[in-house]
Scaffold this motif. Structure first.
Motif, short mmCIF file in Angstrom:
data_model
loop_
_atom_site.label_atom_id
_atom_site.label_comp_id
_atom_site.label_asym_id
_atom_site.label_seq_id
_atom_site.Cartn_x
_atom_site.Cartn_y
_atom_site.Cartn_z
N LEU A 160 5.00 -16.72 -14.29
CA LEU A 160 5.19 -15.34 -13.86
C LEU A 160 3.98 -14.82 -13.08
CD1 LEU A 160 6.82 -13.88 -17.09
CD2 LEU A 160 7.96 -14.21 -14.89
N ASP A 161 2.80 -15.16 -13.55
CA ASP A 161 1.58 -14.72 -12.86
C ASP A 161 1.48 -15.36 -11.48
OD1 ASP A 161 0.92 -13.16 -15.00
OD2 ASP A 161 -0.68 -14.46 -15.76
N GLY A 162 1.94 -16.59 -11.38
CA GLY A 162 1.93 -17.26 -10.08
C GLY A 162 2.85 -16.57 -9.10
N GLU A 163 4.04 -16.21 -9.58
CA GLU A 163 4.98 -15.50 -8.71
C GLU A 163 4.44 -14.12 -8.34
OE1 GLU A 163 9.65 -13.95 -8.58
OE2 GLU A 163 8.96 -15.23 -10.24
N ALA A 164 3.84 -13.44 -9.32
CA ALA A 164 3.29 -12.10 -9.07
C ALA A 164 2.17 -12.17 -8.02
CB ALA A 164 2.76 -11.50 -10.37
N ALA A 165 1.37 -13.23 -8.07
CA ALA A 165 0.29 -13.38 -7.09
C ALA A 165 0.87 -13.56 -5.68
CB ALA A 165 -0.59 -14.57 -7.46
N THR A 166 1.95 -14.33 -5.58
CA THR A 166 2.60 -14.55 -4.28
C THR A 166 3.19 -13.24 -3.75
OG1 THR A 166 3.13 -16.83 -4.87
CG2 THR A 166 4.40 -15.82 -3.08
N VAL A 167 3.87 -12.51 -4.64
CA VAL A 167 4.48 -11.24 -4.24
C VAL A 167 3.40 -10.23 -3.84
CG1 VAL A 167 5.86 -9.26 -5.03
CG2 VAL A 167 6.54 -11.59 -5.66
N SER A 168 2.30 -10.19 -4.59
CA SER A 168 1.21 -9.26 -4.29
C SER A 168 0.61 -9.54 -2.92
CB SER A 168 0.12 -9.35 -5.37
OG SER A 168 0.61 -8.91 -6.62
N LYS A 169 0.46 -10.81 -2.60
CA LYS A 169 -0.10 -11.18 -1.31
C LYS A 169 0.84 -10.75 -0.18
CE LYS A 169 -2.33 -14.96 -1.26
NZ LYS A 169 -2.73 -16.39 -1.28
N GLU A 170 2.13 -10.97 -0.38
CA GLU A 170 3.12 -10.56 0.62
C GLU A 170 3.13 -9.04 0.77
OE1 GLU A 170 7.95 -10.96 1.52
OE2 GLU A 170 7.05 -11.94 -0.24
N ARG A 171 3.02 -8.36 -0.37
CA ARG A 171 3.01 -6.90 -0.35
C ARG A 171 1.79 -6.38 0.41
NH1 ARG A 171 0.68 -1.78 -1.86
NH2 ARG A 171 2.26 -0.49 -2.84
N GLU A 172 0.66 -7.02 0.20
CA GLU A 172 -0.57 -6.61 0.87
C GLU A 172 -0.44 -6.73 2.39
OE1 GLU A 172 -5.32 -7.90 0.99
OE2 GLU A 172 -3.94 -8.82 -0.45
N VAL A 173 0.21 -7.81 2.84
CA VAL A 173 0.39 -8.03 4.28
C VAL A 173 1.30 -6.96 4.87
CG1 VAL A 173 1.35 -9.59 6.01
CG2 VAL A 173 -0.05 -10.50 4.14
N ILE A 174 2.44 -6.72 4.22
CA ILE A 174 3.41 -5.76 4.76
C ILE A 174 2.86 -4.34 4.69
CG2 ILE A 174 5.72 -4.78 4.49
CD1 ILE A 174 6.65 -7.48 3.47
N ALA A 175 2.24 -3.99 3.54
CA ALA A 175 1.70 -2.63 3.40
C ALA A 175 0.61 -2.37 4.43
CB ALA A 175 1.14 -2.45 1.98
N GLY A 176 -0.09 -3.43 4.83
CA GLY A 176 -1.14 -3.27 5.83
C GLY A 176 -0.61 -2.88 7.19
N SER A 177 0.68 -3.08 7.43
CA SER A 177 1.27 -2.73 8.73
C SER A 177 1.95 -1.37 8.71
CB SER A 177 2.30 -3.81 9.13
OG SER A 177 3.39 -3.81 8.23
N VAL A 178 1.95 -0.71 7.55
CA VAL A 178 2.56 0.62 7.42
C VAL A 178 1.48 1.67 7.69
CG1 VAL A 178 3.69 2.23 5.83
CG2 VAL A 178 4.24 -0.21 5.73
N PRO A 179 1.79 2.71 8.48
CA PRO A 179 0.80 3.76 8.75
C PRO A 179 0.19 4.30 7.47
CG PRO A 179 2.73 4.06 10.14
CD PRO A 179 3.07 2.94 9.19
N ALA A 180 -1.11 4.56 7.51
CA ALA A 180 -1.85 4.95 6.32
C ALA A 180 -1.31 6.21 5.67
CB ALA A 180 -3.32 5.13 6.65
N ASP A 181 -0.95 7.23 6.51
CA ASP A 181 -0.48 8.49 5.92
C ASP A 181 0.87 8.31 5.24
OD1 ASP A 181 0.79 8.01 8.32
OD2 ASP A 181 0.76 10.10 8.99
N LEU A 182 1.74 7.48 5.82
CA LEU A 182 3.06 7.22 5.22
C LEU A 182 2.89 6.44 3.91
CD1 LEU A 182 6.15 7.33 5.40
CD2 LEU A 182 6.07 5.21 6.74
N LEU A 183 2.01 5.48 3.92
CA LEU A 183 1.78 4.67 2.73
C LEU A 183 1.16 5.52 1.61
CD1 LEU A 183 1.96 1.77 1.60
CD2 LEU A 183 -0.40 1.43 2.37
N LYS A 184 0.28 6.44 2.00
CA LYS A 184 -0.35 7.31 1.00
C LYS A 184 0.69 8.21 0.33
CE LYS A 184 -4.02 10.77 0.46
NZ LYS A 184 -5.08 11.55 1.15
N LEU A 185 1.60 8.76 1.13
CA LEU A 185 2.68 9.59 0.57
C LEU A 185 3.56 8.75 -0.35
CD1 LEU A 185 4.37 12.18 0.41
CD2 LEU A 185 5.57 11.44 2.49
N TYR A 186 3.89 7.56 0.11
CA TYR A 186 4.73 6.66 -0.70
C TYR A 186 4.07 6.38 -2.04
CZ TYR A 186 6.26 2.13 -2.44
OH TYR A 186 6.68 1.10 -3.26
#
Length: 247
Positions: A160-186
């Protein structure tokens, strides 16, 4: 607030990944092995306490047996000495002979009584030893189950931790492409709304609170520019428009 439609769609991707991370965390916390180990640990503690008590009884009984056997030996030695005196002919006085014979008879009875005590203690000793052996086996068995269950739990957690690490890395990449103000509101809304800060508008319903939008609200959304960030009137989550929104 305004954000490109593509950025809003990516926000949904971030939300889906956050939901997956929540699911993984819940699954990790709710692994059946946790409860199984806890139950086994309680059994193990109880059995260990019983084993200590049984071992104490065994030790006490062993001392009691040693003392009883020493008492028998002392009486036997004294009776042997008296019999040797009697057989030697050294005692010639009739009165002394009578007293000596009476003492030998008394010692014989005393020895018999003490030997009965030894037999009774030996029986209790055998029972105590059997109890210790039984509890030792049960403690070992429960410990083995704890070890096996712990190994299964650790393997499941690692997966489970291995899968969570993979998902977290993917999340970090995608969230990095979302505008900061929109991400902050989210992030703010996600914290307030139980982990869901953005939801798809599907068939005129908010997938966050599962409520169908009022006709007037739908009309306002239709008029809104594509880059306008829409909020659900009911739950206040970010509503993301797609081709399935029913507008």
């Amino acid at each position: 607030m305004n954000a490109e439609p593509a950025d809003q769609i990516r926000l949904l991707d971030v939300q889906n990944l956050d939901v997956r991370l929540q699911q993984l965390a819940h699954k990790r916390k709710s692994l059946p092995e946790h409860a199984e180990i806890e139950s086994l640990a309680k059994d193990h503690v109880q059995l260990r306490d019983l084993l200590v008590a049984a071992q104490t009884e065994e030790s006490d009984t062993a001392r009691e047996q040693t003392k009883a056997e020493q008492d028998v030996d002392q009486v036997r030695q004294r009776a042997t000495r008296d019999q040797q005196r009697l057989d030697s002919g050294a005692v010639t006085s009739p009165k002394d002979l009578e007293n000596l014979q009476r003492e030998i008879a008394s010692l014989a009875k005393r020895q018999g009584d003490l030997e009965d005590v030894v037999l009774e203690v030996m029986e209790r000793m055998e029972s105590a030893q059997e109890r210790v052996a039984e509890l030792t086996e049960r403690v070992t068995s429960v410990q083995s189950k704890i070890d096996d269950t712990t190994a299964r739990r650790d393997a499941a957690i690692e997966e489970l931790d291995g899968e969570a690490a993979t998902v977290s890395k993917e999340r970090e990449v995608i969230a990095g492409s979302v505008p900061a103000d929109l991400l902050k509101l989210y992030e703010k809304l996600r914290e307030q709304q139980g982990g869901v800060g953005a939801a798809k508008l599907y068939a005129r319903s908010c997938q966050g609170c599962r409520q169908e939008l009022a006709i007037t609200e739908v009309a306002e959304i239709r008029k809104a520019a594509p880059d306008t960030v829409i909020r659900c009137e009911n739950c206040r989550r970010i509503l993301v428009r797609t081709s399935e929104s029913g507008l």
